[in-house]
Scaffold this active site. Structure first.
Site, PDB file in Angstrom:
ATOM      1  N   ARG A  73      19.099 -26.814  -8.254  1.00 20.70           N
ATOM      2  CA  ARG A  73      18.377 -26.602  -9.526  1.00 20.70           C
ATOM      3  C   ARG A  73      18.443 -27.846 -10.409  1.00 20.70           C
ATOM      4  NH1 ARG A  73      17.274 -22.807  -6.775  1.00 20.70           N
ATOM      5  NH2 ARG A  73      17.063 -20.628  -7.392  1.00 20.70           N
ATOM      6  N   SER A 126      16.180 -16.016 -12.874  1.00 15.55           N
ATOM      7  CA  SER A 126      17.619 -16.185 -13.147  1.00 15.55           C
ATOM      8  C   SER A 126      17.790 -16.955 -14.453  1.00 15.55           C
ATOM      9  CB  SER A 126      18.285 -16.996 -12.033  1.00 15.55           C
ATOM     10  OG  SER A 126      18.095 -16.373 -10.784  1.00 15.55           O
ATOM     11  N   GLU A 181      19.921 -21.837 -16.593  1.00 12.91           N
ATOM     12  CA  GLU A 181      18.837 -22.441 -15.809  1.00 12.91           C
ATOM     13  C   GLU A 181      17.591 -22.537 -16.686  1.00 12.91           C
ATOM     14  OE1 GLU A 181      17.863 -20.852 -11.794  1.00 12.91           O
ATOM     15  OE2 GLU A 181      15.793 -20.862 -12.496  1.00 12.91           O
TER      16      GLU A 181
END
Ligand code: FAD
Ligand code: EPU
Length: 340
Positions: free
Chosen positions: A163, A237, A333
């Site tokens: 990520r 998420s 995130e």
């Protein structure tokens, strides 16, 4: 390029937050970037928007929103085993995946149904079901706002991590991604070992694998597991899965026997943040119109009229409780867009 003032962003973010952009333009052609500086809105600062599926708006945006709509999917070269496809940054990611699946170009089928645009995919190196975009990415073309020139990064130059990429680091806010080139396989390598892909294929009665079957299985799993932003506002998420040194994992495991962990090859173990958050009692939590999804503790949700500030504050409470109970600092995130 048309520039509008005071534009609602309600339909431009999957959390379904009502917020206004001080200035708003759609970007359709990369040449338009060369004259950005001449626009009076430029002095407000720029924010590049794709599908709005990884942001949380907490207030009106004082910057100039440049909504990336650069389209186009083209095959640029091929050899016996690979095909190279260039896609415009404003293409919808899932539409690009479906195009590849239809053409029989393998590599992105596990990334089916991820919301957002092609241009945002390299920003956080999107990933799902055992594949990350870095695995198939050849090159990213972007407009460098500092140098006022077009540049390209190879896969290695993008410095991809979990990520993560250079576009969240040294190049943050400096690059407008205009297209991405992918190298796809003519002969597929199937990735079916992650999660319950195999069980899903079995339930579908599939005996002979194809990339279409994998794509269909991933779509079925995702549709069952994750809330549809059209029905319940969310950005997937909200936190990353933390990576902790193996010794920390093992010591926690002594205390919490059911703690899941996935060993990495760098002396660290990845722990599912959803498990940590659930253990802290947050799963299904709801206050007014905001909360934590009842089936997936990693997903914060807007049931209707929640504010971005409510959800941002909830994320802090969740991070604090995980830190207090497990000593693990969660990292978001989703990018929280706050007034300067
Ligand atoms: P936006 O939210 O519009 O922007 C995100 C960031 O990228 C911002 O900082 C923006 O300024 C920047 N940006 C966007 N486009 C450009 C550009 N062209 N040039 C420069 N900067 C740009 N992610 C995963 O990795 N895996 C998943 O499985 C996954 N599942 C999801 C499921 C749901 C239901 C939702 C809502 C989200 C999910 N996500 C997942 C997160 C999200 O889909 C990805 O992060 C996606 O890549 C975001 O794309 P976007 O176009 O919506 O980006
Ligand atoms: N879990 C719980 N409780 C929960 C949720 C999860 O205990 O409420 C635990 C379970 O042990 C479960 C494990 O977490 O087995 C993993 O859950 P899941 O398979 O749902 O995946 P995830 O780790 O929560 C990650 C990505 C997703 C991606 C899926 C599939 C991150 C931050 N999230 O989720 O990406 O789609 O794996 O590969 O890495 C996103 O980035 O927005 C996103 C949705």
């Amino acid at each position: 390029m048309q520039t509008l003032a005071h534009v609602s962003l309600l339909s431009c973010n999957t959390f379904g937050m009502e917020a206004y952009a001080a200035h708003y333009s759609e970007l359709h052609r990369e040449e338009e970037l060369l004259s950005l500086k001449d626009n009076p809105a430029y002095s407000s600062g720029l924010f590049i928007l794709g599908g709005g599926s990884n942001i949380l708006l907490t207030a009106d945006v004082p910057q100039w929103i440049l909504h990336n709509k650069i389209g186009g999917i083209e095959r640029i070269k091929e050899d016996d085993s690979h095909v190279w496809i260039r896609a415009g940054a404003g293409e919808v990611w899932h539409r690009f995946v479906l195009y590849c699946v239809e053409q029989g170009y393998a590599g992105v089928e596990n990334l089916s149904l991820i919301p957002g645009t092609v241009g945002a995919a390299p920003i956080q190196n999107i990933g799902a079901y055992g594949v990350e975009v870095k695995d198939v990415l050849e090159q990213v073309r972007f407009f460098d706002l500092e140098q006022q020139a077009f540049r390209s990064f190879t896969q290695a130059e993008c410095r991809f991590g979990y990520r993560d990429s250079i576009f969240k680091g040294a190049m943050k806010g400096k690059a407008v991604i205009t297209s991405v080139t992918f190298r796809l396989d003519k002969v597929p390598v199937f990735h079916t070992s992650y999660g319950n892909i195999r069980q899903e294929l079995e339930a579908m009665g599939i005996t002979e694998l194809s990339i279409k079957h994998i794509s269909d299985a991933v779509i079925r799993i995702r549709s069952a597991k994750l809330p549809d932003p059209k029905k319940i506002g969310n950005a997937g998420s909200f936190f990353k899965n933390p990576e902790v040194p193996d010794a920390v994992y093992l010591s926690l495991k002594e205390q919490y026997a059911s703690l899941p962990g996935y060993p990495l090859d760098n002396g660290k173990t990845k722990i599912p943040a959803g498990w940590l958050i659930e253990q802290c009692g947050w799963k299904g939590y709801r206050e007014g119109d905001y909360g934590v999804h009842k089936d997936q503790a990693l997903v914060l949700v807007n049931y209707g009229k929640a504010s971005g500030a409510d959800i941002a504050a909830l994320s802090v409470r969740i991070m604090d409780s995980v830190k207090q109970r497990f000593g693990i600092q969660l990292e978001r995130e989703v990018q929280i867009i706050q007034p300067a």
